[in-house]
Enzyme design. Sequence first.
Site, PDB file in Angstrom:
ATOM      1  N   ASN A  12       0.871  -1.180   0.000  1.00 10.13           N
ATOM      2  CA  ASN A  12       0.000   0.000   0.000  1.00 10.13           C
ATOM      3  C   ASN A  12       0.907   1.228   0.000  1.00 10.13           C
ATOM      4  OD1 ASN A  12      -1.792   2.053   0.496  1.00 10.13           O
ATOM      5  ND2 ASN A  12      -2.392   1.345   2.548  1.00 10.13           N
ATOM      6  N   LYS A  14       0.039   4.212  -0.244  1.00  7.59           N
ATOM      7  CA  LYS A  14      -0.633   5.373   0.368  1.00  7.59           C
ATOM      8  C   LYS A  14      -0.431   6.606  -0.528  1.00  7.59           C
ATOM      9  CE  LYS A  14      -0.190   3.103   4.802  1.00  7.59           C
ATOM     10  NZ  LYS A  14      -0.013   3.195   6.248  1.00  7.59           N
ATOM     11  N   HIS A  99      -9.466   1.067   5.133  1.00  8.99           N
ATOM     12  CA  HIS A  99      -8.180   1.265   5.814  1.00  8.99           C
ATOM     13  C   HIS A  99      -8.406   2.182   7.013  1.00  8.99           C
ATOM     14  CE1 HIS A  99      -4.070   2.399   6.692  1.00  8.99           C
ATOM     15  NE2 HIS A  99      -3.678   1.368   5.957  1.00  8.99           N
ATOM     16  N   GLU A 101      -6.739   4.517   8.159  1.00  4.46           N
ATOM     17  CA  GLU A 101      -6.489   5.940   7.912  1.00  4.46           C
ATOM     18  C   GLU A 101      -7.739   6.605   7.335  1.00  4.46           C
ATOM     19  OE1 GLU A 101      -2.896   5.423   5.627  1.00  4.46           O
ATOM     20  OE2 GLU A 101      -1.815   4.884   7.459  1.00  4.46           O
ATOM     21  N   GLU A 169      -4.989  -4.989  10.630  1.00  2.00           N
ATOM     22  CA  GLU A 169      -3.969  -3.965  10.838  1.00  2.00           C
ATOM     23  C   GLU A 169      -4.242  -3.241  12.151  1.00  2.00           C
ATOM     24  OE1 GLU A 169      -2.078  -2.689   6.825  1.00  2.00           O
ATOM     25  OE2 GLU A 169      -3.824  -1.431   7.183  1.00  2.00           O
ATOM     26  N   GLY A 175       2.949   2.243  10.833  1.00  2.00           N
ATOM     27  CA  GLY A 175       3.936   3.303  10.695  1.00  2.00           C
ATOM     28  C   GLY A 175       4.679   3.641  11.985  1.00  2.00           C
ATOM     29  N   SER A 214       3.736  -2.145  10.337  1.00  2.00           N
ATOM     30  CA  SER A 214       5.188  -2.246  10.570  1.00  2.00           C
ATOM     31  C   SER A 214       5.768  -3.605  10.178  1.00  2.00           C
ATOM     32  CB  SER A 214       5.522  -1.909  12.030  1.00  2.00           C
ATOM     33  OG  SER A 214       5.178  -0.550  12.294  1.00  2.00           O
ATOM     34  N   GLY A 236       5.074   1.353   4.527  1.00  2.00           N
ATOM     35  CA  GLY A 236       6.395   1.946   4.320  1.00  2.00           C
ATOM     36  C   GLY A 236       7.392   1.048   3.592  1.00  2.00           C
TER      37      GLY A 236
HETATM   38  P1  13P Z   1       3.241   0.371   7.625  1.00  2.00           P
HETATM   39  O1  13P Z   1       3.731  -0.915   7.006  1.00  2.00           O
HETATM   40  O2  13P Z   1       3.969   1.573   7.114  1.00  2.00           O
HETATM   41  O3  13P Z   1       3.185   0.274   9.105  1.00  2.00           O
HETATM   42  O4  13P Z   1       1.726   0.560   7.122  1.00  2.00           O
HETATM   43  C1  13P Z   1       0.848  -0.503   7.201  1.00  2.00           C
HETATM   44  C2  13P Z   1      -0.380  -0.153   6.459  1.00  2.00           C
HETATM   45  O5  13P Z   1      -1.120   0.729   6.857  1.00  2.00           O
HETATM   46  C3  13P Z   1      -0.655  -0.871   5.217  1.00  2.00           C
HETATM   47  O6  13P Z   1      -1.945  -0.636   4.760  1.00  2.00           O
END
Ligand code: 13P
Length: 251
Positions: A12, A14, A99, A101, A169, A175, A214, A236
């Site tokens: 992802n 983002k 998601h 977010e 998640e 993150g 992560s 990330g």
């Molecule tokens: P990270 O791998 O950066 O923690 O993000 C996870 C995520 O939100 C994937 O959708």
Amino acid sequence: MTTTITPLIAGNWKMNGMRASLDELTTLAGIMTTGDAPRAVVVICPPATILAAVARQGASSGILAGGQDCHPSAAGPHTGDIAAGMLADAGAQYVIVGHSERRAAYGESDDLVRAKAEAAMGAGLKPIICVGETEAERDAGNAEAVVASQLAGSVPEAAGQHDVVVAYEPVWAIGTGRTPSNDEIAQMHGAIRRLLVDRFGERGATVQILYGGSLKPQNAREILALDNVNGGLVGGASLLAKDFATIISAV
Ligand code: 13P
């Protein structure tokens, strides 16, 4: 139950990625096409502006493309939104919905997430439906209850007939460099599996359940080996081809 589930590793991106990021995809394709073939289905969910390019460029190396969100409607007066059919038209085969977010920043409810997942299936896409508790919810001992209720509300009934993917998640792991312990991940994935089997029977036994939060080259091998962890949703670490390739090869 002895069901084989093909693992899935989804990146992802983002709100990261310009046309120049396609170079990273070239590097990833190069790594993936040398040596052993990956044991996982590999999907990149880039920003919509480069989705068609990712789909086109990934095709020759078996990298699939996905959207990061879709609107529940097929078309209409929704400025700035993207319909599932448009993602499919651009070459996507998957789309992330719900998601955390988006749940947090746009107040997306389970009902809305379910409607988006239904729209995705209607457009021939596989929805990657995200669930996960906040840190406060985990500290209060409510993690499983929260995830169970998100699953019940966000996974459409039609998942009994269509391919869907569930991504666990934990919000506090995204993150942050922090992850739940392996036991906590296995426990949550086991709980999600039981709920899917209770609701969808045999079909629920084959739904891919991804871990996200992560996930990195350093922890991928142990996390991806846990029971009922059928792949990962990577933020990330999916932005750098080398790191993402290491995670793919950890399957
Ligand atoms: P990270 O791998 O950066 O923690 O993000 C996870 C995520 O939100 C994937 O959708």
